[in-house]
Design an enzyme around this catalytic site. Structure first.
Site, PDB file in Angstrom:
ATOM      1  N   GLY A 128       1.269  14.789  30.216  1.00  0.00           N
ATOM      2  CA  GLY A 128       0.538  15.650  29.296  1.00  0.00           C
ATOM      3  C   GLY A 128      -0.857  15.170  28.989  1.00  0.00           C
ATOM      4  O   GLY A 128      -1.370  15.384  27.888  1.00  0.00           O
ATOM      5  N   SER A 206       2.847  12.313  36.117  1.00  0.00           N
ATOM      6  CA  SER A 206       1.484  12.610  35.734  1.00  0.00           C
ATOM      7  C   SER A 206       0.927  11.501  34.838  1.00  0.00           C
ATOM      8  O   SER A 206       0.928  10.334  35.231  1.00  0.00           O
ATOM      9  CB  SER A 206       1.428  13.990  35.072  1.00  0.00           C
ATOM     10  OG  SER A 206       0.148  14.524  35.104  1.00  0.00           O
TER      11      SER A 206
END
Length: 534
Positions: A128, A206
């Site tokens: 995120g 990520s």
């Protein structure tokens, strides 16, 4: 002035919160309890067959270092063992779903584990862009993964954005220290659940993978885990330099109108004021400080104290020993190119390719890209096609392969892979490109690993079973190879042997090197961490 490569391609860990995806809701069944050194852990049986325990692992006040708890408490002062932790503050979500009291985790423990059969633990760190996400976001119910791997799965939260990475007094990396405290907490309580505290594997996707890379570069964290799985890490960013961090911090302090030493002013700020200043800074950071980029302007800092090595090609690589799994998805840059840079259904004229690359990479790097054979442009085609390939290579795939080569050259082992089958993550569901056959966009590996894809296809179910089997082997032994599955060759300094997972697009199931040859990205064309001398 050269605009950061992320200003147009913006090939980043896309912020979860931008789309305001609702948190996952779990179904509770019967209550369970476990005695730990910190007190009685109260939990519930999760729908997929593991006992679930939500817990606060550390305490902190605003912009202060966190400290591991000394007692077992449910998150957010709750007395309901079925309640899930509130998210850390972030934009574009309902304020009732977040709290500064957010240093919590969720443990998923297979019902058959006992203290007499110590199990491995997989600690999942959510992505995120370091400013959004949580332990309760879509697909992160770890029950299926825990049962399939015979391991404890811990999904953790850490302070985000300005509250974790912009400390007004100039301190750095509080979010990283939060994760370290989560690991210290687990070291105390895992034996009570049948876990072995010496058998912890970190995994994340990520920016969650970027957090793991940060811990790999922090010697003080090394003893807290023994192996790591990095999925879709945007390694091109590197870490922030102390100078850039200081400039970001000074700008943030100006935006909130609080000096570095005025703690009364800092504590009086509302969360809206902090988040609004954070958004303003993130939107302006790329123009003010090009090395930050737009996609992930706030991220960990090479401070020389906690994080002591860049762990990239800009400095001598340290001796290492931990085994790594390093994976990407086939179309990492799809959401950015087809949704953020060029939204809409219409093709983009081929003549737009070079201007976009030039605005992103600058004249010198663009000239090399344009004269290479790696990114051919069809004069009558859609410029988004080569831009997507370029973005995937530049931000994700090629720097991952560079890390793999450096890692094995300095004593560690690494297994490199590429997902050619995925399950559409909610953030990609409205992007037509990400729904095309054969396309696997950034985040589409999450459901596969956790086994939480809604109505999975046979191909998705087969791949989930394979990856969970390989993860089970890796977290237990440091090697993802098991009888009955095709060999996954370890990377070497000359060939990373990147294995395709899903549909084999080459005869031997090995991803072609193409532009990820050591002589191109990282040498002929520098990564951002080299270009900006981070």
């Amino acid at each position: 002035m050269v605009v950061s490569s992320l200003s147009l391609l913006m090939l980043a860990t896309l912020p979860y919160a931008t789309w305001a995806i609702p948190a996952v809701h779990f179904i509770a069944a019967r209550a369970v309890s476990v005695s730990t050194p910190l007190g009685t852990a109260q939990g519930t049986l999760d729908v997929d067959g593991a006992n679930r325990f939500a817990v606060r692992y550390a305490n902190s006040t605003r912009w202060a270092p966190s400290a591991v708890v000394t007692e077992w408490n449910l998150p957010n002062g709750s007395d309901d063992p079925t309640a899930l932790p509130l998210q850390c503050p972030q934009i574009n979500v309902d304020p009732s779903t977040y709290s500064e009291d957010c240093l919590s985790m969720i443990l998923y423990v297979p019902v058959n584990l006992t203290a007499d059969s110590p199990a491995s633990t997989l600690v999942w760190i959510h992505g995120g862009s370091f400013d959004s996400g949580s332990a309760t976001f879509p697909g992160l119910d770890g029950s299926n993964l825990a049962v399939a791997t015979d391991s404890i799965v811990a999904v953790i939260q850490y302070r985000l954005g300005a509250l974790g990475l912009l400390i007004p007094n100039g301190s750095t990396n509080y979010a990283v220290e939060d994760v370290i405290n989560a690991l210290k907490f687990l070291g105390q309580v895992l034996p009570s659940f049948g876990g072995d505290a010496s058998m912890i594997t970190l995994a994340g996707q990520s920016s969650g993978a970027g957090m793991i890379r940060t811990l790999l570069a922090a010697p003080s964290a090394s003893s807290l885990f023994r192996s790591a799985i990095l999925q879709s890490d945007p390694m091109d960013y590197g870490f922030l330099s102390l100078d850039t961090q200081a400039q970001l911090q000074s700008t943030f302090n100006y935006l909130v109108s609080c000096s570095a030493s005025d703690t009364a002013c800092q504590m009086a700020l509302t969360l809206d004021e902090i988040l609004n200043a954070q958004v303003t800074l993130e939107n302006e950071a790329d123009d003010l400080f090009p090395s930050t980029g737009q996609g992930e302007p706030l991220h960990p800092v090479l401070d020389g104290q906690l994080v002591t090595t860049p762990l990239d090609s800009t400095a001598p690589f340290p001796a290492v020993s931990k085994p790594l799994l390093l994976t990407n998805v086939h179309n990492e840059a799809g959401p950015t190119i087809y949704n953020l840079v060029f939204p809409g259904p219409d093709p983009i004229p081929a003549v737009e390719f070079e201007p976009v690359v030039d605005a992103s990479l600058g004249a010198n790097r663009t000239a090399i890209v344009m004269s290479s054979p790696f990114y051919p442009v069809d004069p009558n085609g859609d410029a988004r096609v080569p831009l997507q390939v370029l973005g995937t290579d530049y931000i994700w795939r090629c720097p991952t392969w560079t890390l793999a080569r450096n890692w094995v050259a300095n004593g560690g082992s690494a297994f490199v892979g590429m997902y050619t089958v995925g399950a559409t993550y909610p953030l990609n569901a409205d992007i037509p490109y990400c729904l095309e056959d054969g396309v696997v966009c950034h985040q589409d590996d999450i459901y596969i690993v956790f086994g939480t894809a809604p109505d999975p296809t046979p191909a998705q179910s087969t791949l989930t079973a394979e990856m969970q089997t390989r993860y089970k082997a890796f977290i237990a032994t440091g090697n993802p190879n098991v009888p009955g599955l095709d060999p996954w060759l370890p990377a070497t300094t000359s060939d990373v042997y990147a294995k395709e997972f899903g549909v084999e697009t080459t005869p031997n199931g090995e991803v072609p090197i193409r532009a990820c040859t050591p002589s191109f990205w990282g040498e002929a064309v520098q990564y951002d961490y080299q270009f900006f001398d981070i």
